[in-house]
Design a protein around this motif. Structure first.
Motif, PDB file in Angstrom:
ATOM      1  N   THR A  25       4.917 -23.067  11.587  1.00  0.00           N
ATOM      2  CA  THR A  25       5.886 -22.012  11.282  1.00  0.00           C
ATOM      3  C   THR A  25       5.643 -20.792  12.153  1.00  0.00           C
ATOM      4  O   THR A  25       6.584 -20.210  12.708  1.00  0.00           O
ATOM      5  CB  THR A  25       5.796 -21.621   9.799  1.00  0.00           C
ATOM      6  OG1 THR A  25       6.055 -22.772   8.996  1.00  0.00           O
ATOM      7  CG2 THR A  25       6.802 -20.541   9.451  1.00  0.00           C
ATOM      8  N   LEU A  26       4.382 -20.387  12.296  1.00  0.00           N
ATOM      9  CA  LEU A  26       4.074 -19.226  13.129  1.00  0.00           C
ATOM     10  C   LEU A  26       4.521 -19.454  14.567  1.00  0.00           C
ATOM     11  O   LEU A  26       5.028 -18.540  15.221  1.00  0.00           O
ATOM     12  CB  LEU A  26       2.575 -18.925  13.090  1.00  0.00           C
ATOM     13  CG  LEU A  26       2.130 -17.757  13.981  1.00  0.00           C
ATOM     14  CD1 LEU A  26       2.738 -16.443  13.500  1.00  0.00           C
ATOM     15  CD2 LEU A  26       0.610 -17.660  14.035  1.00  0.00           C
ATOM     16  N   LEU A  27       4.360 -20.662  15.060  1.00  0.00           N
ATOM     17  CA  LEU A  27       4.709 -20.954  16.451  1.00  0.00           C
ATOM     18  C   LEU A  27       6.213 -20.847  16.718  1.00  0.00           C
ATOM     19  O   LEU A  27       6.640 -20.838  17.869  1.00  0.00           O
ATOM     20  CB  LEU A  27       4.205 -22.350  16.830  1.00  0.00           C
ATOM     21  CG  LEU A  27       2.685 -22.449  17.038  1.00  0.00           C
ATOM     22  CD1 LEU A  27       2.236 -23.893  17.082  1.00  0.00           C
ATOM     23  CD2 LEU A  27       2.270 -21.707  18.303  1.00  0.00           C
ATOM     24  N   GLN A  28       7.014 -20.761  15.661  1.00  0.00           N
ATOM     25  CA  GLN A  28       8.455 -20.552  15.823  1.00  0.00           C
ATOM     26  C   GLN A  28       8.805 -19.075  15.984  1.00  0.00           C
ATOM     27  O   GLN A  28       9.960 -18.732  16.213  1.00  0.00           O
ATOM     28  CB  GLN A  28       9.198 -21.129  14.621  1.00  0.00           C
ATOM     29  CG  GLN A  28       9.063 -22.635  14.482  1.00  0.00           C
ATOM     30  CD  GLN A  28       9.633 -23.149  13.171  1.00  0.00           C
ATOM     31  OE1 GLN A  28      10.407 -22.463  12.501  1.00  0.00           O
ATOM     32  NE2 GLN A  28       9.240 -24.359  12.791  1.00  0.00           N
ATOM     33  N   SER A  29       7.806 -18.197  15.874  1.00  0.00           N
ATOM     34  CA  SER A  29       8.043 -16.764  16.007  1.00  0.00           C
ATOM     35  C   SER A  29       8.696 -16.446  17.347  1.00  0.00           C
ATOM     36  O   SER A  29       8.222 -16.891  18.393  1.00  0.00           O
ATOM     37  CB  SER A  29       6.711 -16.012  15.893  1.00  0.00           C
ATOM     38  OG  SER A  29       6.852 -14.674  16.300  1.00  0.00           O
ATOM     39  N   ARG A  69       2.465 -23.059  26.687  1.00  0.00           N
ATOM     40  CA  ARG A  69       3.522 -22.118  27.049  1.00  0.00           C
ATOM     41  C   ARG A  69       3.056 -21.136  28.128  1.00  0.00           C
ATOM     42  O   ARG A  69       3.793 -20.219  28.480  1.00  0.00           O
ATOM     43  CB  ARG A  69       3.987 -21.350  25.805  1.00  0.00           C
ATOM     44  CG  ARG A  69       4.626 -22.245  24.746  1.00  0.00           C
ATOM     45  CD  ARG A  69       4.945 -21.487  23.463  1.00  0.00           C
ATOM     46  NE  ARG A  69       5.360 -22.417  22.414  1.00  0.00           N
ATOM     47  CZ  ARG A  69       5.637 -22.067  21.148  1.00  0.00           C
ATOM     48  NH1 ARG A  69       5.567 -20.780  20.796  1.00  0.00           N
ATOM     49  NH2 ARG A  69       5.998 -22.972  20.261  1.00  0.00           N
ATOM     50  N   GLY A  70       1.835 -21.313  28.613  1.00  0.00           N
ATOM     51  CA  GLY A  70       1.358 -20.515  29.723  1.00  0.00           C
ATOM     52  C   GLY A  70       0.434 -19.371  29.367  1.00  0.00           C
ATOM     53  O   GLY A  70       0.023 -18.597  30.243  1.00  0.00           O
ATOM     54  N   ALA A  71       0.065 -19.238  28.091  1.00  0.00           N
ATOM     55  CA  ALA A  71      -0.819 -18.151  27.676  1.00  0.00           C
ATOM     56  C   ALA A  71      -2.278 -18.500  27.974  1.00  0.00           C
ATOM     57  O   ALA A  71      -2.659 -19.674  28.058  1.00  0.00           O
ATOM     58  CB  ALA A  71      -0.648 -17.864  26.193  1.00  0.00           C
ATOM     59  N   VAL A  95       2.339  -6.025  11.544  1.00  0.00           N
ATOM     60  CA  VAL A  95       2.489  -7.453  11.807  1.00  0.00           C
ATOM     61  C   VAL A  95       3.803  -7.712  12.533  1.00  0.00           C
ATOM     62  O   VAL A  95       4.876  -7.377  12.040  1.00  0.00           O
ATOM     63  CB  VAL A  95       2.436  -8.260  10.498  1.00  0.00           C
ATOM     64  CG1 VAL A  95       2.603  -9.748  10.787  1.00  0.00           C
ATOM     65  CG2 VAL A  95       1.111  -8.006   9.777  1.00  0.00           C
ATOM     66  N   THR A  96       3.723  -8.308  13.717  1.00  0.00           N
ATOM     67  CA  THR A  96       4.906  -8.654  14.498  1.00  0.00           C
ATOM     68  C   THR A  96       5.584  -9.878  13.892  1.00  0.00           C
ATOM     69  O   THR A  96       4.916 -10.826  13.466  1.00  0.00           O
ATOM     70  CB  THR A  96       4.510  -8.944  15.958  1.00  0.00           C
ATOM     71  OG1 THR A  96       3.899  -7.777  16.509  1.00  0.00           O
ATOM     72  CG2 THR A  96       5.727  -9.314  16.789  1.00  0.00           C
ATOM     73  N   ASP A  97       6.918  -9.852  13.858  1.00  0.00           N
ATOM     74  CA  ASP A  97       7.699 -10.951  13.274  1.00  0.00           C
ATOM     75  C   ASP A  97       7.208 -11.276  11.867  1.00  0.00           C
ATOM     76  O   ASP A  97       6.904 -12.426  11.523  1.00  0.00           O
ATOM     77  CB  ASP A  97       7.632 -12.211  14.161  1.00  0.00           C
ATOM     78  CG  ASP A  97       8.418 -12.050  15.449  1.00  0.00           C
ATOM     79  OD1 ASP A  97       9.244 -11.129  15.521  1.00  0.00           O
ATOM     80  OD2 ASP A  97       8.203 -12.845  16.380  1.00  0.00           O
ATOM     81  N   GLN A 143       7.377 -17.109  21.990  1.00  0.00           N
ATOM     82  CA  GLN A 143       8.044 -18.127  22.816  1.00  0.00           C
ATOM     83  C   GLN A 143       7.768 -17.917  24.301  1.00  0.00           C
ATOM     84  O   GLN A 143       7.449 -18.867  25.010  1.00  0.00           O
ATOM     85  CB  GLN A 143       9.549 -18.117  22.532  1.00  0.00           C
ATOM     86  CG  GLN A 143       9.918 -18.373  21.070  1.00  0.00           C
ATOM     87  CD  GLN A 143       9.204 -19.583  20.482  1.00  0.00           C
ATOM     88  OE1 GLN A 143       9.313 -20.692  21.021  1.00  0.00           O
ATOM     89  NE2 GLN A 143       8.461 -19.375  19.402  1.00  0.00           N
ATOM     90  N   SER A 144       7.889 -16.700  24.786  1.00  0.00           N
ATOM     91  CA  SER A 144       7.702 -16.420  26.226  1.00  0.00           C
ATOM     92  C   SER A 144       6.381 -15.686  26.409  1.00  0.00           C
ATOM     93  O   SER A 144       6.330 -14.453  26.419  1.00  0.00           O
ATOM     94  CB  SER A 144       8.874 -15.580  26.749  1.00  0.00           C
ATOM     95  OG  SER A 144      10.093 -16.279  26.590  1.00  0.00           O
ATOM     96  N   VAL A 145       5.300 -16.444  26.533  1.00  0.00           N
ATOM     97  CA  VAL A 145       3.961 -15.845  26.574  1.00  0.00           C
ATOM     98  C   VAL A 145       3.221 -16.186  27.862  1.00  0.00           C
ATOM     99  O   VAL A 145       2.012 -15.980  27.951  1.00  0.00           O
ATOM    100  CB  VAL A 145       3.132 -16.295  25.346  1.00  0.00           C
ATOM    101  CG1 VAL A 145       3.723 -15.744  24.063  1.00  0.00           C
ATOM    102  CG2 VAL A 145       3.028 -17.823  25.298  1.00  0.00           C
TER     103      VAL A 145
END
Length: 277
Positions: A126-130, A160-162, A111-113, A134-136
């Motif tokens: 909360t997950l979106l603060q990982s 965010r561009g994903a 699991v990342t972060d 941020q840069s996706v």
């Protein structure tokens, strides 16, 4: 730990999760009743199944995979393990909440972060603060969830561009006998009865039940005490007409249990709350 003596707790989780939790509450002195408001079943439509298969076959093309719940991990990995005996290299795994993260780890997924899943909040926000989310821009992200789940994570990451795909694995149904069971409970004394909801979907199904003719005359929304897993769902419940609503820290068993303990202390003041005219 403080006890729950004197409380009658109405457990509404899917049956597989409800029974062991009700037994735990009983060991702390609570009286419990179990009436599931959600039944979790796999999707059955052929087009939906094909859509899942397409996501799984292309799993190695994704940069990130997000699992929103334990059910998403269970159903998702049943598919993944059928097509990927070894997890593809380069896919980062994310979880909403610590329990979901532990479920991913048990399936062999790093699991990342991870710390972001262990904050206690157990929310999409909360997950979106990982840091890793941020840069996706330009990245392909698949979100494993139930049919028609909350779109907040996908919308935020798309902004965010994903490029977002949803792998919708299961559906939440209202068990057919829930209305009759609730009618039986509400015909009894509602004193010290706390109805515990673990999700917004459970709240929606409770509202459906309370609109049934044999329950509409009880004015239950004005009398019942609800415990829900977040302030967001508190606001949804109050907008739906419920007056006595408390929030736990999150939807984990530990979070909801602590919420029940705190609510027991506050119950006298909750009973004095009245509808605002």
């Amino acid at each position: 730990m403080e006890d729950l003596n004197g409380l009658h707790i109405l457990v509404t989780r899917p049956s597989a999760q409800a029974v062991p939790w009700a037994e735990r509450l009983q060991t702390l002195g609570a009286k419990t009743s179990v009436i599931s408001l959600l039944e979790i079943v796999p999707v059955l439509d052929s087009a939906q199944i094909q859509a899942i298969k397409n996501c799984i076959l292309d799993f190695n093309l994704y940069h990130k995979a997000i699992f929103v719940s334990q059910n998403a991990v269970e159903f998702g990995f049943d598919w993944i393990e059928n097509y990927w005996p070894q997890l593809p290299i380069g896919v980062e795994f994310f979880a909403v909440g610590e329990t979901t993260a532990r479920q991913l780890q048990a399936r062999g997924a790093p699991v990342t972060d991870l710390a972001q899943s262990q904050t206690g909040a157990m929310t999409s926000e909360t997950l979106l603060q990982s840091p890793a989310l941020q840069s996706v821009s330009g990245q392909k992200i698949v979100i494993f969830r139930g049919l028609g789940g909350r779109p907040h994570i996908g919308e935020a990451l798309a902004a965010r561009g994903a490029k977002i795909d949803y792998c919708e694995l299961y559906q939440r149904l209202l068990p057919e006998d829930s209305g009759a069971k609730f009618a039986q409970i509400f015909q009894q004394n509602l004193e010290n009865l706390i109805l515990v909801l673990h999700s917004g979907e459970a709240l929606e199904n409770l509202q459906k039940i309370l609109r049934q003719p044999d329950l509409a005359t009880f004015d239950i929304a004005e009398k019942i005490v609800l415990l829900v897993p977040s302030q967001r769902i508190v606001e949804l419940a109050k907008a739906a007409g419920f007056i006595r609503v408390a929030a736990a820290q999150n939807a984990t068993e530990a979070g909801m249990l602590q919420g029940l303990i705190e609510l027991k202390r506050e119950l006298p003041s909750f009973k004095t709350q009245v509808k605002k005219v």
